[in-house]
Scaffold this motif. Structure first.
Motif, short mmCIF file in Angstrom:
data_model
loop_
_atom_site.label_atom_id
_atom_site.label_comp_id
_atom_site.label_asym_id
_atom_site.label_seq_id
_atom_site.Cartn_x
_atom_site.Cartn_y
_atom_site.Cartn_z
N GLU A 134 29.14 58.60 1.31
CA GLU A 134 29.60 58.59 2.70
C GLU A 134 30.71 59.62 2.91
OE1 GLU A 134 29.26 55.91 0.80
OE2 GLU A 134 27.46 55.06 1.74
N GLN A 135 31.63 59.72 1.96
CA GLN A 135 32.71 60.69 2.08
C GLN A 135 32.17 62.12 2.02
OE1 GLN A 135 35.05 59.24 -1.23
NE2 GLN A 135 36.53 58.22 0.11
N ALA A 136 31.19 62.35 1.16
CA ALA A 136 30.59 63.68 1.06
C ALA A 136 29.90 64.06 2.36
CB ALA A 136 29.59 63.71 -0.10
N ASP A 137 29.17 63.11 2.95
CA ASP A 137 28.48 63.37 4.22
C ASP A 137 29.49 63.66 5.33
OD1 ASP A 137 26.04 62.99 3.01
OD2 ASP A 137 25.80 60.92 3.70
N GLN A 138 30.59 62.89 5.35
CA GLN A 138 31.61 63.09 6.37
C GLN A 138 32.26 64.46 6.24
OE1 GLN A 138 32.41 61.29 8.98
NE2 GLN A 138 34.13 62.60 9.61
N GLU A 139 32.56 64.85 5.00
CA GLU A 139 33.18 66.16 4.77
C GLU A 139 32.24 67.28 5.20
OE1 GLU A 139 34.46 68.83 0.91
OE2 GLU A 139 34.98 66.70 0.89
N ASN A 140 30.97 67.16 4.85
CA ASN A 140 29.99 68.17 5.25
C ASN A 140 29.86 68.27 6.76
OD1 ASN A 140 29.25 69.15 2.70
ND2 ASN A 140 27.73 67.56 2.41
N ALA A 141 29.87 67.12 7.43
CA ALA A 141 29.76 67.11 8.89
C ALA A 141 30.96 67.78 9.54
CB ALA A 141 29.62 65.67 9.40
N GLU A 142 32.16 67.50 9.01
CA GLU A 142 33.36 68.11 9.56
C GLU A 142 33.36 69.63 9.34
OE1 GLU A 142 36.50 66.02 7.61
OE2 GLU A 142 36.29 64.22 8.87
N GLU A 143 32.94 70.06 8.16
CA GLU A 143 32.88 71.50 7.88
C GLU A 143 31.85 72.19 8.77
OE1 GLU A 143 34.21 71.71 3.17
OE2 GLU A 143 32.08 71.58 3.69
N PHE A 144 30.74 71.51 9.04
CA PHE A 144 29.71 72.09 9.89
C PHE A 144 30.23 72.25 11.32
CE2 PHE A 144 25.66 71.62 12.37
CZ PHE A 144 25.08 72.80 11.95
N THR A 145 30.94 71.24 11.81
CA THR A 145 31.51 71.32 13.15
C THR A 145 32.52 72.45 13.25
OG1 THR A 145 31.20 68.94 13.52
CG2 THR A 145 32.82 70.05 14.91
N GLN A 146 33.38 72.58 12.24
CA GLN A 146 34.38 73.65 12.24
C GLN A 146 33.71 75.02 12.17
OE1 GLN A 146 37.82 73.62 12.64
NE2 GLN A 146 37.42 75.83 12.76
N SER A 147 32.63 75.13 11.40
CA SER A 147 31.94 76.41 11.29
C SER A 147 31.33 76.83 12.62
CB SER A 147 30.86 76.36 10.20
OG SER A 147 29.71 75.66 10.63
#
Length: 355
Positions: free
Chosen positions: A108-121
């Motif tokens: 869950e933490q990995a998915d959340q981190e990836n989602a946040e990085e995708f939004t920032q990108s």
């Protein structure tokens, strides 16, 4: 039973036993393989990847494909047989589990981190693209996060726009901490904010009693928020792409936006793929899994691959046949490369080399 038959039977049973052990023996590895590659100029799942309204757009041709890597999940436990198959396969890569997922990180933490990085990108891609076109982008200071149990919890919320602290206007995120720490713990500080989702720019004042910091640094007054910056765009740009995470599509999103906002056809009808993070200034950064991305791009039909300079040596070590690697450090480099590609000056392209 003849000795030869007994020996063969014993060998067979031993092999079966070893195979069973290998299937049950869990190893601390994860697997990477080529993931989907999507044309940022086209549609995915029935919807245009880039949706722009409030500004004139132009027809595009060819491809500007972002690329992905498919990885086993954080909670997947690989067995020895799978690891060996992955080591032997050309289009798979086995790496230490902790390389992809730091110890203690849940799925869950990995998915959340990836989602946040995708939004920032996506945000940085929009900024870099509009800057490339000379279109001004605004910004404002917001509450990026509120610490659980801190004085600001329930008073301020992520997404609130911070206009002033104690009546003093804030222009950059660092202004917030600077003004709060002028107080002593236990004193009151007044935030002037536009609540998240509020219509218009109607502000309200929120008074919060500061607390003493509990970290390792010097004692100071805090309210328990993290300030950040939110960009404001002169027209609407939406990026629609589900089931993708991480920051590595930034460059290709930025180029897709530029292509749609300019009459010049950036690709000249060519199939160009690529990868790379991008920051607000248009600088292209390295990514992981470059060798899997080049394989996926070539399998899809790409002829050229825009490659972050810091990934060039790794990509050049095993380049798929028929794919030309093009080294880029900035969005300007990518724009220059696309011009050379559409005008047929492929000998002028900056190439990636081994080592």
């Amino acid at each position: 039973m003849p000795r030869r038959t007994a020996t063969l039977l014993a060998s067979t049973l031993t092999l079966i036993a070893l195979l069973c052990v290998a299937l049950l023996w869990r190893v601390p590895y994860a697997e990477m393989s080529p993931g989907p590659t999507v044309n940022t100029l086209g549609s995915h799942g029935g919807d245009p990847v880039l949706q722009i309204s409030g500004h004139k757009t132009y027809p595009t041709s060819g491809h500007l494909n972002m690329t992905t890597v498919r990885v086993t999940s954080a909670d997947y436990s690989m067995n020895l047989v799978e690891a060996v198959v992955g080591w032997l396969a050309h289009d798979q890569k086995v790496v230490e589990h902790d390389t992809l997922y730091p110890k203690g990180q849940t799925a869950e933490q990995a998915d959340q981190e990836n989602a946040e990085e995708f939004t920032q990108s996506q945000d940085s891609a929009k900024v870099a693209a509009l800057d490339e076109l000379g279109i001004p982008v605004g910004s404002r200071v917001i509450v990026a996060a509120v610490v659980k149990g801190a004085p600001a919890e329930g008073e301020l919320h992520a997404g609130d726009v911070v206009k002033a602290v104690d009546g003093r206007p804030v222009k950059v995120a660092g202004d917030v901490a600077e003004l709060v720490t002028k107080h002593k713990a236990g004193q009151k500080v007044v935030f002037t904010v536009v609540p998240k989702g509020a219509k218009g720019d109607a502000t309200r004042d929120v008074t919060i009693t500061t607390a003493k910091s509990d970290d390792d640094g010097a004692a100071r007054a805090v309210v328990g928020i993290q300030a950040g910056v939110e960009h404001t765009f002169p027209f609407k740009i939406d990026i629609k792409l589900a089931d993708v995470g991480g920051p590595s599509a930034g460059l290709m999103f930025a180029l897709g936006i530029v292509d749609k906002l300019t009459p010049e056809d950036l690709t000249g009808g060519k199939f160009v793929a690529g990868t790379g993070t991008i920051d607000d200034q248009g600088k292209v950064g390295p990514i992981g899994g470059i060798d899997m991305k080049t394989i996926g791009a070539r399998q899809k039909g790409a002829e050229y691959f825009l490659t972050p300079a810091d990934n060039c040596a790794e990509a050049a070590a095993d380049t798929p046949s028929g794919l030309t690697l093009v080294k880029v450090k900035t969005i300007d480099d990518a724009m220059d490369a696309l011009k050379d590609i559409r005008e047929g000056r492929t000998s002028a392209l900056p190439s990636c080399t081994k080592g």
